[in-house]
Design an enzyme around this catalytic site. Structure first.
Site, PDB file in Angstrom:
ATOM      1  N   SER A  31       0.813  -0.996   0.013  1.00 17.37           N
ATOM      2  CA  SER A  31      -0.049  -0.092   0.031  1.00 17.37           C
ATOM      3  C   SER A  31       0.872   1.421   0.101  1.00 17.37           C
ATOM      4  O   SER A  31       0.341   2.369   0.126  1.00 17.37           O
ATOM      5  CB  SER A  31      -0.944  -0.021   1.307  1.00 17.37           C
ATOM      6  OG  SER A  31      -0.280   0.008   2.645  1.00 17.37           O
ATOM      7  N   HIS A 164     -40.818  21.700 -10.860  1.00 16.98           N
ATOM      8  CA  HIS A 164     -40.978  21.385 -11.954  1.00 16.98           C
ATOM      9  C   HIS A 164     -40.281  21.715 -13.128  1.00 16.98           C
ATOM     10  O   HIS A 164     -40.560  21.652 -14.446  1.00 16.98           O
ATOM     11  CB  HIS A 164     -42.534  20.881 -12.501  1.00 16.98           C
ATOM     12  CG  HIS A 164     -43.228  20.507 -11.283  1.00 16.98           C
ATOM     13  ND1 HIS A 164     -43.515  19.155 -10.823  1.00 16.98           N
ATOM     14  CD2 HIS A 164     -44.021  21.107 -10.432  1.00 16.98           C
ATOM     15  CE1 HIS A 164     -44.199  19.062  -9.808  1.00 16.98           C
ATOM     16  NE2 HIS A 164     -44.487  20.306  -9.258  1.00 16.98           N
ATOM     17  N   SER A 285     -15.069  24.170 -27.957  1.00 19.44           N
ATOM     18  CA  SER A 285     -15.072  23.179 -28.676  1.00 19.44           C
ATOM     19  C   SER A 285     -13.966  22.956 -29.905  1.00 19.44           C
ATOM     20  O   SER A 285     -13.755  24.194 -30.491  1.00 19.44           O
ATOM     21  CB  SER A 285     -16.485  23.050 -29.123  1.00 19.44           C
ATOM     22  OG  SER A 285     -16.745  22.193 -30.364  1.00 19.44           O
ATOM     23  N   LYS A 291     -18.747  27.680 -29.568  1.00 13.31           N
ATOM     24  CA  LYS A 291     -19.126  27.341 -28.243  1.00 13.31           C
ATOM     25  C   LYS A 291     -18.305  27.943 -26.972  1.00 13.31           C
ATOM     26  O   LYS A 291     -17.376  27.792 -27.339  1.00 13.31           O
ATOM     27  CB  LYS A 291     -18.878  25.672 -28.184  1.00 13.31           C
ATOM     28  CG  LYS A 291     -19.900  25.005 -29.191  1.00 13.31           C
ATOM     29  CD  LYS A 291     -21.353  25.006 -28.671  1.00 13.31           C
ATOM     30  CE  LYS A 291     -21.513  24.018 -27.333  1.00 13.31           C
ATOM     31  NZ  LYS A 291     -21.633  22.608 -27.695  1.00 13.31           N
ATOM     32  N   GLU A 298     -20.188  21.216 -15.079  1.00 15.98           N
ATOM     33  CA  GLU A 298     -20.234  20.021 -15.360  1.00 15.98           C
ATOM     34  C   GLU A 298     -19.427  18.716 -14.894  1.00 15.98           C
ATOM     35  O   GLU A 298     -19.920  17.640 -14.339  1.00 15.98           O
ATOM     36  CB  GLU A 298     -20.110  19.740 -16.986  1.00 15.98           C
ATOM     37  CG  GLU A 298     -21.194  20.325 -17.764  1.00 15.98           C
ATOM     38  CD  GLU A 298     -20.874  20.636 -19.150  1.00 15.98           C
ATOM     39  OE1 GLU A 298     -21.664  19.864 -20.104  1.00 15.98           O
ATOM     40  OE2 GLU A 298     -19.856  21.189 -19.630  1.00 15.98           O
ATOM     41  N   TYR A 325      -9.399  -6.525  13.209  1.00 18.80           N
ATOM     42  CA  TYR A 325      -8.556  -6.166  11.911  1.00 18.80           C
ATOM     43  C   TYR A 325      -8.521  -7.104  10.676  1.00 18.80           C
ATOM     44  O   TYR A 325      -8.152  -8.578  11.090  1.00 18.80           O
ATOM     45  CB  TYR A 325      -7.211  -5.624  12.129  1.00 18.80           C
ATOM     46  CG  TYR A 325      -6.557  -5.099  10.935  1.00 18.80           C
ATOM     47  CD1 TYR A 325      -6.591  -3.835  10.480  1.00 18.80           C
ATOM     48  CD2 TYR A 325      -5.725  -5.856  10.070  1.00 18.80           C
ATOM     49  CE1 TYR A 325      -6.100  -3.292   9.203  1.00 18.80           C
ATOM     50  CE2 TYR A 325      -5.043  -5.644   8.794  1.00 18.80           C
ATOM     51  CZ  TYR A 325      -5.255  -4.319   8.459  1.00 18.80           C
ATOM     52  OH  TYR A 325      -4.892  -3.812   7.252  1.00 18.80           O
ATOM     53  N   GLN A 330      -7.478  -2.033   4.314  1.00 19.65           N
ATOM     54  CA  GLN A 330      -6.252  -1.272   3.539  1.00 19.65           C
ATOM     55  C   GLN A 330      -6.821  -0.570   2.238  1.00 19.65           C
ATOM     56  O   GLN A 330      -6.416   0.477   1.885  1.00 19.65           O
ATOM     57  CB  GLN A 330      -5.023  -2.261   3.082  1.00 19.65           C
ATOM     58  CG  GLN A 330      -3.889  -1.485   2.349  1.00 19.65           C
ATOM     59  CD  GLN A 330      -2.744  -2.443   2.187  1.00 19.65           C
ATOM     60  OE1 GLN A 330      -1.971  -2.768   3.145  1.00 19.65           O
ATOM     61  NE2 GLN A 330      -2.611  -2.906   0.966  1.00 19.65           N
TER      62      GLN A 330
END
Ligand code: ARG
Length: 465
Positions: A31, A164, A285, A291, A298, A325, A330
Site C-alpha cells: 500500500s 418542476h 469546442s 461554443k 459539469e 482487523y 487497507q
C-alpha cells in the site's frame, strides 16, 4: 533464525516464512504507493508512542532521544523528496520503521513495543482525517463567503422561481443563492459532528486485544490532541465508521454542489442567458467555434458520481468483515483520499467561480414576466377580498387561460377583462401583479422579500464570523 535476521531481510515479519512473497503478490498487497501520504502523521503517532514508552519506563530515555532524532531526520528526508520508498517494505509504517532502524539500530527496533500496525494505521487515518476535515471546513467557509458576496449584490434582482422546472413564482436571485448557503451550513455542521467521532485514539489496542506493557493511553491521546481513547481494542483497530461518515458528509455536500452546478449550466445556456460564467472556468469546442462550455460545473456534477461511489465502496468494504482487523481495511485509503482531494479542489474552484459570475438581470426579469409568475399573487388578492382560496384558484386559472389565448401576461389584461373573473377586482390589483410587489409581499423569515434576504445575509455573516 539468527537473532538479527531483521537486519538482513526486507520486511519485519518474514521469520516464519520459507519462501519470499511472489512479485505479483507483493504488488497486490503493498500500500506504500498511496499510504505514504500518511508519513507525517505516522511519524507524529510514533513520536507520541515512543515518548509514552519512555515516560512509563518501558524503553529508556536514551532510546526515546534516538528515536526522536531519527524520526526528525526521516521527516526532513520525506519533505525534501529524498526518502526512498520501497515496495518490498509494503507500507508507510514499515518503510519508516526500517529507515529508523538503519539509522539508529536497536532503539529503532524498540519503537514498535506494545504497538501493532493495526492500531498504528487506525491512528494515522484518524490523524490525517482530522486535519483534512479542518481543511474541508475552511473550504466550506470560503465558498459560503463567495455565496454571500454574490447574494448581497442581488437582494433585489428578480428571477423566476421554478417548480418542476416550470416558472412558478418570482423570487430574488439573492434568495435563491441563500438556499445554497443554508445547505452548506448543514454540511459544515455534519463535518464538525463527524470530527468529534474521528478524534479518539486507537493506539494501545495493539493488534486487537490490547498489550501487556504498562502503557498510558491517555498520555498518548493528550500528546496527539485526541479527545480521549477508543474504549474497546477490537473496535479501535477494526471499524472505519468515522471514515464512512466523512465520505457520507462529502457525498451530501457534493450532491448540493451538483444541483447548484446543474443550475449554473442551465442559466448559462443561451436559452436562459441568466448568467455568464467567466471564461477561465469554461472551454471551447474543437469543432464548433461558437461554443463556450461550462466545463467546471459539469465536472462538479460528474465528480459527485465518484464521491458517491467512494461512499458505496467504503460501506461495502466494511459490511462483511468479522472483528477485528482484516487486510480489507487497507482498501479504505484510496476512496478516502480521492474523496478528500475531489472535495477540497471542488470547494476551492467553486468559491472562485462564483466570484466570476456575471448576472443578466434583464433576462432574469423578462423570464419571470413571461410565465404568469404572479398568478398566486392574484389568487391571494382575491382571498383578501373575501373569496375562499379554492374559488380564487379557479378564477385565476380561467384568467390565465384567457391570457394564454390572447398571448399576453396577467398584468397586461385590462381591469375590465380581469373583472370578468371576479367583480371584487379593482384598480389596486395591478400592484400585486408586478414582480417587485410579489416578492416584497413575501415578507417573513425565510421569504424572498428583499428586506428578508438582506437580513438573512446579515445573520449568515454572523454565523461565519
Ligand atoms: N497497510 C495496512 C493497512 O493499511 C497496515 C496494517 C497492516 N496490518 C497487518 N496486520 N497486515 O491497513
Amino acid at each position: 533464525m539468527p537473532k538479527n535476521s531483521l537486519d538482513k531481510k526486507a520486511n519485519s515479519w518474514s521469520g516464519r516464512f520459507s519462501e519470499p512473497v511472489a512479485e505479483l503478490v507483493k504488488k497486490y498487497t503493498a500500500s506504500v504507493d498511496f499510504d505514504k501520504r500518511f508519513a507525517e502523521f505516522d511519524i507524529q503517532g510514533s513520536l507520541a508512542h515512543a515518548q509514552m514508552l519512555g515516560a512509563q519506563g518501558i524503553i529508556s530515555n536514551k532510546d526515546v532521544g534516538a528515536i526522536e532524532k531519527g524520526l526528525a531526520e526521516i521527516l526532513a528526508e520525506i519533505q525534501a523528496g529524498k526518502f526512498e520508498w520501497s515496495l518490498d517494505l509494503e507500507d508507510v509504517h514499515l518503510n519508516i520503521e526500517k529507515r529508523l532502524t538503519d539509522k539508529i539500530g536497536d532503539a529503532g527496533k524498540r519503537l514498535h513495543t506494545g504497538r501493532s500496525r493495526n492500531d498504528q494505521v487506525a491512528t494515522d487515518v484518524r490523524l490525517w482525517l482530522r486535519a483534512t476535515t479542518d481543511d474541508v471546513l475552511a473550504g466550506i467557509r470560503k465558498l459560503q463567503t463567495s455565496i454571500l458576496d454574490l447574494a448581497e449584490q442581488h437582494t433585489d434582482t428578480i428571477m423566476p422561481g421554478f417548480t418542476h422546472l416550470q416558472v412558478a413564482q418570482p423570487v430574488t436571485f439573492g434568495h435563491h443563492l441563500m438556499a445554497y448557503f443554508e445547505m452548506l451550513k448543514r454540511d459544515a455542521a455534519r463535518f464538525v459532528d463527524c470530527r468529534k467521532r474521528i478524534n479518539y485514539l486507537p493506539l494501545g489496542a495493539a493488534a486487537l486485544a490490547g498489550t501487556s506493557y504498562p502503557i498510558n493511553r491517555e498520555l498518548v491521546a493528550k500528546t496527539l490532541g485526541f479527545d480521549g481513547v477508543c474504549e474497546n481494542s477490537l473496535d479501535a483497530v477494526s471499524d472505519r465508521d468515522f471514515a464512512i461518515e466523512f465520505t457520507a458528509a462529502s457525498a451530501i455536500l457534493m450532491t448540493h454542489l451538483s444541483r447548484f452546478s446543474e443550475e449554473l449550466i442551465l442559466w448559462s445556456s443561451p436559452r436562459f442567458a441568466f448568467i455568464d460564467i467567466a471564461d477561465r472556468f469554461c472551454t471551447g469546442s474543437s469543432i464548433m467555434p461558437q461554443k463556450k462550455n461550462p466545463d467546471v460545473p459539469e465536472l462538479v456534477r460528474g465528480k459527485t458520481g465518484r464521491v458517491n461511489g467512494n461512499l458505496v465502496a467504503l460501506l461495502t468494504l466494511m459490511k462483511g468483515q468479522p472483528l477485528a482487523y482484516n487486510k480489507d481495511n487497507q482498501e479504505d485509503k484510496e476512496p478516502l483520499f480521492d474523496t478528500a482531494d475531489t472535495l477540497l479542489m471542488t470547494l476551492e474552484i467553486y468559491a472562485d467561480m462564483l466570484r466570476g459570475i456575471q448576472v443578466n438581470k434583464a433576462n432574469m426579469q423578462q423570464a419571470a414576466l413571461e410565465g404568469f409568475a404572479t398568478a398566486t399573487d392574484l389568487a391571494d388578492y382575491l382571498v383578501k377580498k373575501g373569496m375562499p382560496f379554492r374559488d380564487a384558484h379557479e378564477a385565476v386559472a380561467l384568467a390565465v387561460k384567457h391570457a394564454i389565448k390572447k398571448g399576453s401576461d396577467l398584468a397586461d389584461l385590462s381591469l375590465k377583462e380581469l373583472q370578468q373573473f371576479s367583480n371584487t377586482i379593482s384598480d389596486d390589483v395591478f400592484k400585486v401583479l408586478t414582480l417587485a410587489g410579489s416578492v416584497a409581499s413575501r415578507n417573513h423569515i425565510g421569504g424572498t422579500a428583499p428586506i428578508q434576504v438582506k437580513q438573512a445575509i446579515k445573520r449568515a455573516r454572523k454565523v461565519l464570523n
